[in-house]
Design an enzyme around this catalytic site. Structure first.
Site, PDB file in Angstrom:
ATOM      1  N   ILE A  49       1.248  -1.866   8.224  1.00 43.87           N
ATOM      2  CA  ILE A  49       2.188  -2.849   7.683  1.00 43.87           C
ATOM      3  C   ILE A  49       2.393  -2.619   6.188  1.00 43.87           C
ATOM      4  O   ILE A  49       3.521  -2.648   5.685  1.00 43.87           O
ATOM      5  CB  ILE A  49       1.691  -4.285   7.938  1.00 43.87           C
ATOM      6  CG1 ILE A  49       1.649  -4.580   9.439  1.00 43.87           C
ATOM      7  CG2 ILE A  49       2.550  -5.302   7.202  1.00 43.87           C
ATOM      8  CD1 ILE A  49       2.999  -4.578  10.118  1.00 43.87           C
ATOM      9  N   SER A  52       4.587   0.464   5.625  1.00 44.78           N
ATOM     10  CA  SER A  52       5.973   0.212   6.005  1.00 44.78           C
ATOM     11  C   SER A  52       6.663  -0.690   4.989  1.00 44.78           C
ATOM     12  O   SER A  52       7.820  -0.450   4.633  1.00 44.78           O
ATOM     13  CB  SER A  52       6.047  -0.409   7.404  1.00 44.78           C
ATOM     14  OG  SER A  52       5.553  -1.734   7.413  1.00 44.78           O
ATOM     15  N   GLU A  53       5.973  -1.703   4.491  1.00 42.61           N
ATOM     16  CA  GLU A  53       6.594  -2.617   3.531  1.00 42.61           C
ATOM     17  C   GLU A  53       6.917  -1.917   2.221  1.00 42.61           C
ATOM     18  O   GLU A  53       7.965  -2.153   1.621  1.00 42.61           O
ATOM     19  CB  GLU A  53       5.700  -3.830   3.289  1.00 42.61           C
ATOM     20  CG  GLU A  53       5.636  -4.792   4.463  1.00 42.61           C
ATOM     21  CD  GLU A  53       7.009  -5.326   4.852  1.00 42.61           C
ATOM     22  OE1 GLU A  53       7.848  -5.522   3.964  1.00 42.61           O
ATOM     23  OE2 GLU A  53       7.238  -5.531   6.053  1.00 42.61           O
ATOM     24  N   PHE A  54       6.033  -1.041   1.748  1.00 41.80           N
ATOM     25  CA  PHE A  54       6.350  -0.272   0.535  1.00 41.80           C
ATOM     26  C   PHE A  54       7.556   0.619   0.771  1.00 41.80           C
ATOM     27  O   PHE A  54       8.448   0.730  -0.069  1.00 41.80           O
ATOM     28  CB  PHE A  54       5.140   0.572   0.096  1.00 41.80           C
ATOM     29  CG  PHE A  54       4.237  -0.130  -0.877  1.00 41.80           C
ATOM     30  CD1 PHE A  54       3.326  -1.077  -0.443  1.00 41.80           C
ATOM     31  CD2 PHE A  54       4.301   0.148  -2.241  1.00 41.80           C
ATOM     32  CE1 PHE A  54       2.490  -1.739  -1.342  1.00 41.80           C
ATOM     33  CE2 PHE A  54       3.465  -0.508  -3.146  1.00 41.80           C
ATOM     34  CZ  PHE A  54       2.561  -1.447  -2.698  1.00 41.80           C
TER      35      PHE A  54
END
Length: 284
Positions: A49, A52-54
């Site tokens: 997570i 993916s968020e970065f």
DNA sequence: CTCCTGAGGA
DNA sequence: TCCTCAGGAG
């Protein structure tokens, strides 16, 4: 599902009752039929997570879909990423843009390993202390990695709420949207609710004039061609291919005047993206 | 608050 | 031309 939405009494645009009652149903109905299958929504771990968020900060899902599995293969967990050389991380980051995010992700991984026993904290207040994690990314991590009820806004969520609840408004501030996000939040299943909201927002973005243009926080991106951003990206790519280069060589290779290049190199060095090596520059 | 930060596809 | 599951510096 019963959903209550209360708009501030003094608010110029009042929430239309019918829309409020049908809101959650509309979002969830769309999700039932059009949920996006994304790799970071399968095999959910805090590390996946976080990565993916970065990657998704200012980079479109379609391009992240290509890079995410390659990055995870190369750096499968916090320990692998924290132990990697920055130049290898930057090499895997090429094509995603904003190389500074790769540095922040790398530093965050090192902090998690060294200061948090390899465990990503589950609270937004702790997460925002890591470099590159702000209000939006912290909220997304809390909701997606830990499935905890947290109130946050990012571009797709913003689009959905402006579309439904601020139909006749411009200059909508996030402060005005936040209470509606809180009021509609599904506290029993926040992860699924935010997935549904974001998928609906992504759909809206493809089918309508962007509702986010009516956000007070909307800002048009400056042109890329001829910008410092373009030169900065070129510097990183040149150093990835050649190892160490002098300022003069970098300037002539990229066709940038020396004074401007000196300023750009100074900025990159200050951000930890490049390092001086005697008479030249290299990746750290 | 304003401004800066990459890259690429539609 | 438009936008992208923002963060941080000043």
């Amino acid at each position: 599902m019963k959903v209550l939405v209360r708009a501030p009494a003094a608010q110029e645009t009042t929430v239309k009752k019918r829309e409020a009652e049908g809101f959650a149903g509309t979002i969830l109905d769309h999700y039932a039929g059009h949920k996006r299958k994304l790799p970071w929504r399968e095999d959910i771990t805090p590390y996946r997570i976080l990565v993916s968020e970065f990657m998704l900060q200012q980079t479109q899902v379609e391009r992240v879909l290509v890079k995410f599995p390659l990055f995870l293969q190369r750096f499968p967990d916090f320990s692998a990423l924290a132990g990697a050389a920055l130049k290898d991380v930057l090499a895997s980051w090429q094509g995603l843009g904003y190389n500074r995010r790769a540095v922040n992700l790398w530093k965050t991984a090192m902090s998690v390993v060294k200061e948090h026993r390899g465990q990503l904290p589950a609270g937004a207040d702790e997460l925002v202390r890591f470099p590159g994690i702000g209000f939006s990314t912290a909220g997304a991590i809390v909701a997606f990695a830990f499935d905890k009820p947290v109130v946050f806004i990012e571009t797709n969520i913003r689009r959905v709420f402006i579309h439904f609840f601020f139909q006749d408004r411009t200059g909508v501030k996030d402060r005005e949207i936040l209470p509606l996000v809180e009021a509609t939040l599904d506290r029993e299943n926040p992860r699924q609710w935010y997935y549904a909201l974001m998928d609906y927002g992504a759909m809206l973005g493809r089918s309508l004039p962007n509702p986010n243009r009516r956000s007070a926080h909307y800002a048009r991106q400056a042109p890329f061609e001829g910008s410092d951003r373009q030169v900065r990206g070129g510097v990183i790519r040149a150093l990835l291919g050649k190892g160490t280069l002098t300022k003069k060589t970098i300037s002539s290779t990229l066709g940038v005047e020396a004074g401007r290049m000196a300023r750009i190199l100074s900025g990159l060095e200050k951000e930890g993206l490049i390092a001086r090596n005697g008479n030249g520059y290299q990746l750290p």
